[in-house]
Design a protein around this motif. Sequence first.
Motif, short mmCIF file in Angstrom:
data_model
loop_
_atom_site.label_atom_id
_atom_site.label_comp_id
_atom_site.label_asym_id
_atom_site.label_seq_id
_atom_site.Cartn_x
_atom_site.Cartn_y
_atom_site.Cartn_z
N ALA A 1 0.91 -1.48 0.03
CA ALA A 1 0.01 -0.06 0.14
C ALA A 1 0.82 1.12 -0.18
O ALA A 1 0.41 2.44 -0.53
N SER A 2 1.93 1.18 0.51
CA SER A 2 2.82 2.33 0.70
C SER A 2 4.40 1.96 0.73
O SER A 2 4.61 0.67 1.04
N GLU A 3 5.27 2.86 0.55
CA GLU A 3 6.67 2.60 0.80
C GLU A 3 6.87 2.08 2.26
O GLU A 3 7.82 1.27 2.52
N ALA A 4 6.30 2.80 3.17
CA ALA A 4 6.54 2.52 4.59
C ALA A 4 6.11 1.26 4.79
O ALA A 4 6.85 0.41 5.89
N GLU A 5 5.01 0.77 4.53
CA GLU A 5 4.51 -0.65 4.74
C GLU A 5 5.57 -1.81 4.00
O GLU A 5 5.93 -2.78 4.57
N LYS A 6 5.84 -1.20 2.61
CA LYS A 6 7.00 -2.19 1.99
C LYS A 6 8.11 -2.36 2.96
O LYS A 6 8.51 -3.48 3.10
N THR A 7 8.81 -1.24 3.32
CA THR A 7 9.93 -1.30 3.99
C THR A 7 9.62 -2.28 5.39
O THR A 7 10.35 -2.85 5.71
N LYS A 8 8.74 -1.98 6.07
CA LYS A 8 8.29 -2.59 7.27
C LYS A 8 8.40 -4.31 7.05
O LYS A 8 8.82 -4.97 7.53
N LYS A 9 7.63 -4.75 5.76
CA LYS A 9 7.01 -5.96 5.46
C LYS A 9 8.51 -6.60 5.03
O LYS A 9 8.85 -7.95 5.21
N VAL A 10 9.28 -5.88 4.54
CA VAL A 10 10.84 -6.56 3.96
C VAL A 10 11.54 -6.53 5.26
O VAL A 10 12.31 -7.68 5.38
N ALA A 11 11.61 -5.77 6.19
CA ALA A 11 12.39 -5.82 7.19
C ALA A 11 11.98 -7.11 8.24
O ALA A 11 12.71 -7.92 8.59
N ILE A 12 10.77 -7.28 8.28
CA ILE A 12 9.97 -8.42 9.01
C ILE A 12 10.31 -9.71 8.29
O ILE A 12 10.86 -10.61 9.21
N ALA A 13 10.25 -9.62 7.06
CA ALA A 13 10.50 -10.94 6.67
C ALA A 13 11.89 -11.40 6.71
O ALA A 13 12.45 -12.47 6.91
N SER A 14 12.94 -10.23 6.68
CA SER A 14 14.35 -10.69 6.77
C SER A 14 14.67 -10.92 8.40
O SER A 14 15.41 -12.03 8.56
N VAL A 15 14.07 -10.32 9.15
CA VAL A 15 14.50 -10.46 10.58
C VAL A 15 13.84 -11.83 11.23
O VAL A 15 14.55 -12.29 11.59
N ASP A 16 12.48 -12.16 10.41
CA ASP A 16 11.98 -13.23 11.05
C ASP A 16 12.86 -14.50 10.70
O ASP A 16 13.07 -15.37 11.21
N THR A 17 13.26 -14.36 9.32
CA THR A 17 14.21 -15.63 8.92
C THR A 17 15.47 -15.62 9.45
O THR A 17 15.91 -16.64 9.66
N VAL A 18 15.98 -14.61 9.84
CA VAL A 18 17.39 -14.50 10.44
C VAL A 18 17.18 -15.12 11.77
O VAL A 18 18.02 -16.20 12.20
N LEU A 19 16.22 -14.75 12.55
CA LEU A 19 16.11 -15.45 13.76
C LEU A 19 15.52 -16.97 13.98
O LEU A 19 16.32 -17.65 14.55
N TRP A 20 14.89 -17.17 12.94
CA TRP A 20 14.27 -18.58 12.78
C TRP A 20 15.59 -19.45 12.40
O TRP A 20 15.55 -20.44 12.69
N GLN A 21 16.19 -19.04 11.29
CA GLN A 21 17.46 -19.94 10.82
C GLN A 21 18.30 -19.75 11.72
O GLN A 21 18.92 -21.20 12.19
N THR A 22 18.77 -18.81 12.51
CA THR A 22 19.88 -18.84 13.50
C THR A 22 19.61 -19.81 14.59
O THR A 22 20.48 -20.61 14.99
N PHE A 23 18.43 -19.89 15.12
CA PHE A 23 18.06 -20.77 16.02
C PHE A 23 17.77 -22.20 15.67
O PHE A 23 18.22 -23.19 16.34
N ALA A 24 17.00 -22.43 14.46
CA ALA A 24 16.58 -23.71 14.00
C ALA A 24 17.72 -24.47 13.29
O ALA A 24 17.64 -25.51 13.33
N SER A 25 18.60 -23.65 12.75
CA SER A 25 19.46 -24.03 12.01
C SER A 25 20.97 -24.26 12.38
O SER A 25 21.89 -25.22 12.18
N VAL A 26 21.33 -23.26 13.30
CA VAL A 26 22.80 -23.10 13.71
C VAL A 26 22.60 -23.44 15.26
O VAL A 26 23.48 -24.16 15.89
N LEU A 27 22.20 -22.47 16.09
CA LEU A 27 22.49 -22.27 17.67
C LEU A 27 21.96 -23.85 18.27
O LEU A 27 22.77 -24.44 19.06
N ILE A 28 20.45 -23.93 18.26
CA ILE A 28 20.03 -25.18 18.97
C ILE A 28 20.79 -26.69 18.46
O ILE A 28 21.14 -27.40 19.16
N PRO A 29 20.70 -26.58 17.23
CA PRO A 29 20.99 -28.23 16.69
C PRO A 29 22.57 -28.32 16.95
O PRO A 29 23.02 -29.32 17.26
#
Length: 159
Positions: free
Chosen positions: A68-96
């Motif tokens: 809908a807007s550049e602000a929404e796009k920036t937020k959604k891109v940041a969320i997608a990236s941060v969510d992936t960093v967190l999930w992958q860091t814990f699920a693929s690297v740290l805990i295993p």
Amino acid sequence: MSPVEISKDTDIFRDTPVRFLGYANEVGEAFRSLVKPVVVKFSYVVAFGYVAADSVDKGLKESKKSHASEAEKTKKVAIASVDTVLWQTFASVLIPGFTINRFCYFTNILLQKSTKLPTTLRKWTVTCLGLATIPFIVHPIDSFVEEAMNKTARKVYNQ
């Protein structure tokens, strides 16, 4: 053997053998008693490289969607990236990585105290058992991290 089919809906970081790069550090941990520390450290570089690549991929995919807007796009891109960093860091690297490290450590102690295996054979046994354990920990850890993130981080940034 047929090649892996990749459609436009295929996530190469989660649905193809590329996913195994995220487990490089578990392999490094399994081999810890047989290799130099630099080899184990390099396995973490590979695993974190995988995490970074997947995070960039998820951010780029989100940025290509209409918003809908550049602000929404920036937020959604940041969320997608941060969510992936967190999930992958814990699920693929740290805990295993921690799990395999401790499994191998305690297996080594158990074998030292309960067998008369020569050191080299004991180390190879620990390594083989560590490697054999990896497939059994993947899905439970993935599920745990998914659930934990749904109850914590995702509640914060999906408001």
